[in-house]
Write a protein that holds these residues in place. Structure first.
Motif, PDB file in Angstrom:
ATOM      1  N   VAL A 132     -16.017  39.302  13.584  1.00  0.00           N
ATOM      2  CA  VAL A 132     -14.726  39.674  14.146  1.00  0.00           C
ATOM      3  C   VAL A 132     -13.852  38.456  14.455  1.00  0.00           C
ATOM      4  O   VAL A 132     -12.652  38.575  14.606  1.00  0.00           O
ATOM      5  CB  VAL A 132     -14.875  40.535  15.416  1.00  0.00           C
ATOM      6  N   SER A 142      -9.710  39.971  22.889  1.00  0.00           N
ATOM      7  CA  SER A 142     -10.691  40.225  23.947  1.00  0.00           C
ATOM      8  C   SER A 142     -11.997  39.502  23.677  1.00  0.00           C
ATOM      9  O   SER A 142     -12.616  38.958  24.596  1.00  0.00           O
ATOM     10  CB  SER A 142     -10.967  41.721  24.074  1.00  0.00           C
ATOM     11  N   THR A 143     -12.389  39.468  22.409  1.00  0.00           N
ATOM     12  CA  THR A 143     -13.613  38.754  22.063  1.00  0.00           C
ATOM     13  C   THR A 143     -13.462  37.277  22.399  1.00  0.00           C
ATOM     14  O   THR A 143     -14.362  36.654  22.977  1.00  0.00           O
ATOM     15  CB  THR A 143     -13.905  38.915  20.562  1.00  0.00           C
ATOM     16  N   VAL A 147     -15.915  56.988  25.476  1.00  0.00           N
ATOM     17  CA  VAL A 147     -15.940  55.614  25.974  1.00  0.00           C
ATOM     18  C   VAL A 147     -16.022  54.609  24.827  1.00  0.00           C
ATOM     19  O   VAL A 147     -15.582  53.475  24.950  1.00  0.00           O
ATOM     20  CB  VAL A 147     -17.125  55.427  26.963  1.00  0.00           C
ATOM     21  N   HIS A 148     -16.537  55.052  23.669  1.00  0.00           N
ATOM     22  CA  HIS A 148     -16.690  54.121  22.551  1.00  0.00           C
ATOM     23  C   HIS A 148     -15.402  53.884  21.775  1.00  0.00           C
ATOM     24  O   HIS A 148     -15.346  53.018  20.916  1.00  0.00           O
ATOM     25  CB  HIS A 148     -17.750  54.629  21.575  1.00  0.00           C
ATOM     26  N   LEU A 149     -14.356  54.673  22.038  1.00  0.00           N
ATOM     27  CA  LEU A 149     -13.103  54.473  21.305  1.00  0.00           C
ATOM     28  C   LEU A 149     -12.289  53.334  21.912  1.00  0.00           C
ATOM     29  O   LEU A 149     -12.451  52.996  23.077  1.00  0.00           O
ATOM     30  CB  LEU A 149     -12.257  55.753  21.331  1.00  0.00           C
ATOM     31  N   SER A 150     -11.396  52.773  21.114  1.00  0.00           N
ATOM     32  CA  SER A 150     -10.507  51.732  21.634  1.00  0.00           C
ATOM     33  C   SER A 150      -9.450  52.375  22.530  1.00  0.00           C
ATOM     34  O   SER A 150      -9.253  53.585  22.500  1.00  0.00           O
ATOM     35  CB  SER A 150      -9.828  51.013  20.474  1.00  0.00           C
ATOM     36  N   PRO A 196     -19.152  59.727  22.276  1.00  0.00           N
ATOM     37  CA  PRO A 196     -18.598  59.669  23.628  1.00  0.00           C
ATOM     38  C   PRO A 196     -17.261  58.920  23.607  1.00  0.00           C
ATOM     39  O   PRO A 196     -17.127  57.909  22.929  1.00  0.00           O
ATOM     40  CB  PRO A 196     -19.649  58.884  24.410  1.00  0.00           C
ATOM     41  N   PHE A 214     -20.699  40.823  15.474  1.00  0.00           N
ATOM     42  CA  PHE A 214     -21.485  41.842  16.169  1.00  0.00           C
ATOM     43  C   PHE A 214     -22.349  42.524  15.134  1.00  0.00           C
ATOM     44  O   PHE A 214     -21.827  43.112  14.196  1.00  0.00           O
ATOM     45  CB  PHE A 214     -20.575  42.883  16.832  1.00  0.00           C
ATOM     46  N   GLY A 267      -7.651  44.748  18.961  1.00  0.00           N
ATOM     47  CA  GLY A 267      -8.538  44.709  17.824  1.00  0.00           C
ATOM     48  C   GLY A 267      -8.339  43.457  16.980  1.00  0.00           C
ATOM     49  O   GLY A 267      -9.061  43.246  16.021  1.00  0.00           O
TER      50      GLY A 267
END
Lengths: 319, 466
Positions: free
Chosen positions: B18, B43-44, B364-367, B362, B13, B39
């Motif tokens: 990753v 998911s990737t 929303v950007h956290l894991s 924000p 990214f 992490g």
């Protein structure tokens, strides 16, 4: 994987702010360089006066939009507050008449908010109904325009503070105070948070209903004030004034990046939205674009601005 | 020739890599279990398999043919179906509409609703969830039921590869059994199932082979017969099972909460277990019915669903943490900005919220794990005496889980009473002093965590020991 965050500084998306300032600058430069009369004293004063109504309405609308609602009744409130004030001036002192005009806006906002928060009705429906009800009441009060004989009636709308109309100063003050309210006080923050996620806010022990009612009341107050100012500026109050004013107010918020689903938007950016809207209007007037074409162009420009906003803003910018 | 093969898959990214060369292959009739901390790159990997993300480098082959997925639609056409952890049903539409969207049976050009509902019922029956009424609105179903509909949806057109991302996170008891039966049935009918889960016991039971991902690499490929939970955890997180839950030994203090038929004492962690539909969460919501009053009485409530009722995702972390203290910390009409800054910095430090400079970001950007810590921080700022935690580790990686267990243990040691509501047996026993079990809306059992086992708790939950 977590999302890769976009560059956000202090909670603000820098690219949007820069882009926005550039857009306003560009409009001014284009206007000044293509029209001789743009920078004339008369035009600037006009511009500053024209900003007042849409500006006041836009701030109130912003507060409501932040909660995830909408207030369609503001145009009708403008008419009602104006006509009541003008009608009462003959019998009671001017300041009292004006206070009653503004108070009528507050009362309408209170009713809107109560219906929406207490009875869980859809904001669109409630304020659509009050749009027609309040318009009707304005005509019931007086079918014909009222022009008070007392010259003092014009004072509010025509006084200048140096080169700037008093009403413009009032409007800017509303934005400044309102901006601080939204950014720095518990109720202001709560209103934004409610639009983001009302359930989270409720579980944090914050009274969601009361804040929603407050938001509509603020919008009503702004509309009442706008109505009184408008009548004073023109010197005549008409029951038919203010049709579709709510649309300009909503447009200003949206141009300023406010999200109609709530939780995102700022006083500063909405003020920018007001500037853009008024500049576009003014520019089209200076070019003597025919009024129907003005409507068409304004609509298209608004869509273009929003599309640009959409492409370079990050998720959830609240400030 | 494998059904599916990944060769040397890299993903970056904006320059940050990753995934560092992942090789993975699976054949028809296999269940590949994928485990790894959040992490780690799971998911990737899933998103690459499902066409949602392009790989930066590497190849993907299916049945001997090189495939190049450009979109989820491509993956769909190739027979790859993915059921994500986050539900994607349209809540306002019926189960039938959600299942058949885009392929309704028609009659005279109009949707044939009779045929549509019976087709939906068939699908649900086939996957063992026949109890779901296809006419009900998806949003009215429990989260567990929605998850089942989600899985049924993936089977509408016969998949060749089925990717399940944490399919069991919201399931318990008979629902879980139904899911297992379904996975086995699909496996036997020749589907390659890729099963991604935090729940190692399930992976050990279901998978024919297990891959462990850590830091963007597959660090181990093994089979269930040759490994165990302990080893997998060590591989994933570098910890042993007994190190996950801090040892509990408490001398219960005075009663701090006496409501809805349960008592919580100072210094104890009480587990509350129940199957889906047993009324676990409802109980907590009843205790917290009047939030302002409950908060004043010293209660704090970390709800089950962070996105829906724990966070204001679009607002900065700073606001999310200070939400409960705006008013109590106000200086005149204003939020006390310096107190807010101090509080937020203290909480970020104390709970180890990452990234450390997230105050203006924000939420929303956290894991997921860090979002959960933000929710906790919001409540800890109120210095509560009673902490209600509803599924605090759902969708949270192993390392953060360990943090959370340790933190909760610390809080209990400081004299808080904690109610830990969980659908995970190991957690509800391992992290607590005693366990209350719910069945059909009532508390039917109370067990001492030190001398009970998963079987006993489950038996109470199913109403057998009554």
């Amino acid at each position: 994987m977590t999302t890769i965050p976009r560059p956000v500084i202090g909670g603000r998306d820098v690219t949007v702010e820069v882009g926005f300032t550039l857009l306003i600058g560009l409009l001014v430069v284009v206007a000044a360089s293509t029209s001789d009369s743009f920078l004339s004293q008369t035009n600037i004063t006009n511009l500053l006066k024209q900003m007042v109504t849409v500006g006041l309405l836009a701030f109130g609308m912003l507060v409501v939009i932040l909660t995830g609602g909408i207030d369609l009744s503001v145009g009708s409130i403008v008419a009602f507050a104006g006509i009541v004030t003008a009608g009462l001036v003959a019998n009671i002192p001017l300041p009292l008449a004006m206070a009653i005009g503004i108070a009528s806006g507050i009362a309408f906002g209170l009713v809107n908010g109560t219906l929406i928060a207490r009875f869980a009705l859809a904001p669109f429906v409630v304020t659509l109904a009050s749009l027609t009800t309040i318009r009707g009441l304005a005509f019931v009060y007086s079918e014909v325009p009222i022009a008070p004989a007392d010259p003092a009636f014009l004072t509010l709308g025509t006084t200048m503070v140096g080169p700037i109309p008093l009403t413009t100063v009032i409007m800017v003050a509303v934005f400044l105070v309102g901006g601080v309210f939204l950014a720095r006080t518990p109720p202001g923050r709560s209103i934004i948070a409610i639009g983001g996620n009302a359930e989270t806010v409720r579980l944090a022990g914050i009274n969601v209903r009361r804040h929603v009612i407050a938001a509509y009341t603020i919008s009503g107050a702004c509309a009442g004030l706008a109505g009184v100012i408008l009548a004073s500026r023109v010197g005549i109050a008409q029951p038919s004034v203010g049709v579709a004013f709510e649309l300009d107010a909503i447009a200003a918020c949206v141009i300023g990046g406010a999200s109609l689903s709530g939780g995102r938007g700022s006083a500063k950016a909405t003020f920018g939205g007001v500037l853009v809207l008024v500049l576009i209007n003014n520019l089209l007037n200076l070019y003597s674009v025919q009024s129907y074409w003005q409507q068409v162009l304004k609509g298209l420009i608004i869509i273009a601005v929003i599309l640009v906003q959409r492409t370079n803003r990050s998720l959830g910018v609240t400030r | 020739m494998s059904r599916l093969e990944l060769r040397g898959v890299h993903k970056d990214f904006s320059g940050v890599e990753v995934l560092h060369g992942v090789d993975l292959s699976g054949d028809t009739g296999e269940v590949i279990g994928v485990v790894g901390a959040n992490g780690a790159g799971k998911s990737t990997l899933i998103k690459i398999l499902s066409g949602a993300l392009p790989m930066s480098q590497g190849e993907m082959w299916m049945d001997g043919e090189r495939v190049d997925l450009r979109s989820p639609h491509d993956a769909h056409d190739r027979g790859i179906r993915t059921v994500y952890q986050e539900l994607s049903l349209v809540p306002e539409l019926s189960v039938t509409e959600n299942l058949l969207m885009g392929s309704f049976p028609r009659r005279f050009g109009l949707i044939d609703w009779t045929a549509a509902h019976s087709r939906a019922q068939q699908l649900l029956d086939r996957v063992g969830f026949g109890a779901i009424n296809p006419k009900s609105k998806a949003g009215q179903l429990s989260v567990a039921r929605q998850q089942m509909v989600e899985i049924a949806k993936a089977l509408v057109s016969e998949p060749r590869v089925l990717v399940l991302d944490e399919p069991s996170a919201v399931l318990a008891g008979s629902d879980l059994a139904a899911l297992f039966a379904l996975v086995r049935q699909l496996r036997d009918s020749g589907v390659l199932v890729i099963y991604v889960s935090h729940r190692l016991v399930e992976v050990l039971e279901l998978a024919s082979s297990i891959v462990v991902i850590k830091d963007g690499r597959i660090i181990e490929t093994t089979v269930p017969q040759q490994t165990n939970e302990d080893e997998l955890i060590r591989l994933m997180a570098g910890r042993r099972l007994e190190q996950i839950y801090p040892p509990r030994r408490h001398a219960p203090g005075q009663v701090l909460l006496d409501a809805e038929g349960l008592q919580l004492r100072a210094g104890e962690i009480v587990g509350l277990f129940g199957l889906v539909g047993s009324g676990r969460s409802e109980l907590a919501h009843r205790i917290f019915r009047h939030p302002a009053k409950a908060i004043k009485d010293g209660l704090a409530f970390v709800t089950e669903d962070r996105a829906r009722s724990g966070l204001v995702l679009g607002m900065p972390v700073r606001d999310n943490i200070s939400l409960t203290t705006w008013r109590s910390n106000a200086k005149g009409p204003f939020i006390d900005a310096s107190a807010q800054r101090r509080d937020v910095a203290r909480m970020v430090e104390q709970l180890g919220i990452r990234p450390a400079n997230c105050a203006a970001m924000p939420a929303v950007h956290l894991s997921g794990g860090n979002q959960q810590k933000v929710v906790l921080a919001k409540w800890l700022l109120r210095n509560p005496r009673v902490l209600l935690l509803d599924e605090p580790t759902r969708g949270v990686d192993m390392a953060t889980r360990v943090d959370i267990y340790r933190m909760v243990d610390q809080l209990a040691r400081q004299g808080l009473a904690v109610l830990l509501i969980s659908s995970e047996l190991t957690e509800v026993i391992g992290a607590t002093d005693r366990v209350l079990v719910m069945h059909q809306g009532r508390i039917t059992g109370e067990l001492n965590s030190a001398d009970t086992g998963e079987d006993e708790v489950l038996a109470y939950a199913m109403g057998r020991n009554v």
